[in-house]
Design a protein around this motif. Sequence first.
Motif, mmCIF file in Angstrom:
data_model
loop_
_atom_site.group_PDB
_atom_site.id
_atom_site.type_symbol
_atom_site.label_atom_id
_atom_site.label_comp_id
_atom_site.label_asym_id
_atom_site.label_seq_id
_atom_site.Cartn_x
_atom_site.Cartn_y
_atom_site.Cartn_z
ATOM 1 N N SER A 169 0.990 -1.027 0.180
ATOM 2 C CA SER A 169 0.187 -0.089 -0.258
ATOM 3 C C SER A 169 1.286 1.252 -0.097
ATOM 4 O O SER A 169 0.660 2.514 -0.563
ATOM 5 N N HIS A 170 2.038 1.384 0.422
ATOM 6 C CA HIS A 170 2.970 2.235 0.467
ATOM 7 C C HIS A 170 3.660 2.282 -1.287
ATOM 8 O O HIS A 170 4.454 3.493 -1.350
ATOM 9 N N LEU A 171 3.888 1.665 -1.932
ATOM 10 C CA LEU A 171 4.280 1.970 -3.224
ATOM 11 C C LEU A 171 3.382 2.354 -4.037
ATOM 12 O O LEU A 171 3.540 2.068 -5.703
ATOM 13 N N LEU A 172 2.072 2.621 -3.634
ATOM 14 C CA LEU A 172 0.773 3.202 -4.951
ATOM 15 C C LEU A 172 1.356 4.365 -5.513
ATOM 16 O O LEU A 172 1.963 4.928 -6.595
ATOM 17 N N ASP A 193 -1.819 6.752 -6.755
ATOM 18 C CA ASP A 193 -1.804 7.161 -5.483
ATOM 19 C C ASP A 193 -2.897 9.035 -5.523
ATOM 20 O O ASP A 193 -2.505 9.598 -4.960
ATOM 21 N N LEU A 194 -3.729 8.869 -6.795
ATOM 22 C CA LEU A 194 -4.594 9.932 -6.684
ATOM 23 C C LEU A 194 -5.278 9.676 -5.141
ATOM 24 O O LEU A 194 -5.805 8.936 -5.388
ATOM 25 N N PRO A 195 -4.759 11.559 -5.302
ATOM 26 C CA PRO A 195 -5.629 11.820 -4.025
ATOM 27 C C PRO A 195 -7.087 11.850 -4.074
ATOM 28 O O PRO A 195 -7.342 12.787 -5.459
ATOM 29 N N ALA A 196 -7.622 12.121 -3.256
ATOM 30 C CA ALA A 196 -9.115 12.744 -3.521
ATOM 31 C C ALA A 196 -9.062 13.928 -3.536
ATOM 32 O O ALA A 196 -10.439 14.161 -4.557
ATOM 33 N N GLN A 249 -16.396 6.026 -3.877
ATOM 34 C CA GLN A 249 -15.677 4.933 -4.312
ATOM 35 C C GLN A 249 -14.198 5.092 -5.014
ATOM 36 O O GLN A 249 -13.391 3.935 -4.916
ATOM 37 N N TRP A 250 -13.378 5.691 -5.242
ATOM 38 C CA TRP A 250 -12.348 5.716 -5.354
ATOM 39 C C TRP A 250 -11.339 5.340 -3.846
ATOM 40 O O TRP A 250 -10.608 4.615 -3.703
ATOM 41 N N SER A 251 -11.435 5.855 -2.531
ATOM 42 C CA SER A 251 -11.002 6.048 -1.971
ATOM 43 C C SER A 251 -11.903 4.045 -1.124
ATOM 44 O O SER A 251 -10.586 3.465 -0.536
ATOM 45 N N MET A 252 -12.258 3.360 -1.666
ATOM 46 C CA MET A 252 -12.261 1.905 -1.723
ATOM 47 C C MET A 252 -12.287 0.828 -2.250
ATOM 48 O O MET A 252 -11.874 -0.173 -2.403
ATOM 49 N N VAL A 253 -11.391 1.792 -3.362
ATOM 50 C CA VAL A 253 -10.432 0.809 -4.657
ATOM 51 C C VAL A 253 -9.298 0.242 -3.719
ATOM 52 O O VAL A 253 -8.644 0.382 -2.941
ATOM 53 N N LYS A 254 -9.557 -1.238 -3.652
ATOM 54 C CA LYS A 254 -8.420 -1.773 -3.468
ATOM 55 C C LYS A 254 -6.894 -1.794 -3.450
ATOM 56 O O LYS A 254 -6.182 -1.458 -4.494
#
Length: 340
Positions: free
Chosen positions: A216-219, A296-299, A332-337
């Motif tokens: 998750s830190h490699l996005l 890693d596009l931020p909201a 929905q983007w925040s819920m993507v794996k």
Amino acid sequence: MVCRLPYVAPTRYADNSLQERPGPSRATPFQVPTPPPSESGSPVCPWDDTPDPAGDIPANIVISISATFHPTSDILPTRPDTMLLSSDDVFFYTHRATMLAKSTNHWNGLMPSLCTLRSSDTSMVVPCPEPAPVLNVRVVLHVVYELSCAFYKPSLDVISAAIDAMAAYGIPPKDHIAPSTPLYALILAQAPTNPIAAYVLAASHDLYSLAVPVSSHLLSFPLRSLTDELTEKIGPAYLKRLFFLHYGRLEALRRLLRAPPHPHTPTDRCDFADQQGMTRAWALSSAYLAWDARPDLPASAIAAAFLPLADRLTCYLCKQNLVERANQVIVQWSMVKRSI
């Protein structure tokens, strides 16, 4: 920590300790340091009455001994009976039975089994190719004795070398690096600052439970910067998972951006033709985001691309639908794996 040792000359290191490598690999009785605490607080190893077979014993010769694995340590109720000697000449006092119980290959063949030892083999000196920060210790021996090495704050390079040594010494990393272990927590704590090194470490030893949170830190990691050496260490299985993570998130983002806000029922001031302006504005902003999309596009970037469009609309219903759709995309983007 100071002990006398024959036939050696002291060397002073950067930490002002005097270190020195003994000649023989098996300790004779007078070479086995079992020092009591001195008045100064450092264990001192006096010679016993055993005569020196070589004749002369130099005085005031000292060696470096681990602060944790020393002769009078109380890690276990029994006294240590085996010394490990690191490549940079530091001694670690250990318990042979404990070391053999955790190793599947008799410590890479360096340590005979208990049943093959003669009764006179009361103590041993086992030379190891690893330096003290790796052998210790700061990781390997701490894992064997189930102690936390977080106090030493070892770097990921040291931890990685230590885990490689664990595998070589017959200590399966999978059995000792689990979510409930101190070493797992130590690696995970360093993942945000050096995620690719942590992922390489987890992948090279098939530590899936560690690779998942580390990924998750490699996005934000650019996959194009992976070298041949890194890809070889990661291996095809974990490399595929990492690529699928990146491309899967990018595809999910494009899919979310593709659907424009729902049109509202036509009114006197805003019919279907008027609402096409909102649809075109959404499509342009979506194309901008999709063109420069990152895993890693931020909201905040999504909000910044769509919410200002509402200020240019004169229809209240159009504004409301656009804001609602933008918020849906953000949720929905925040819920993507986010991990493999």
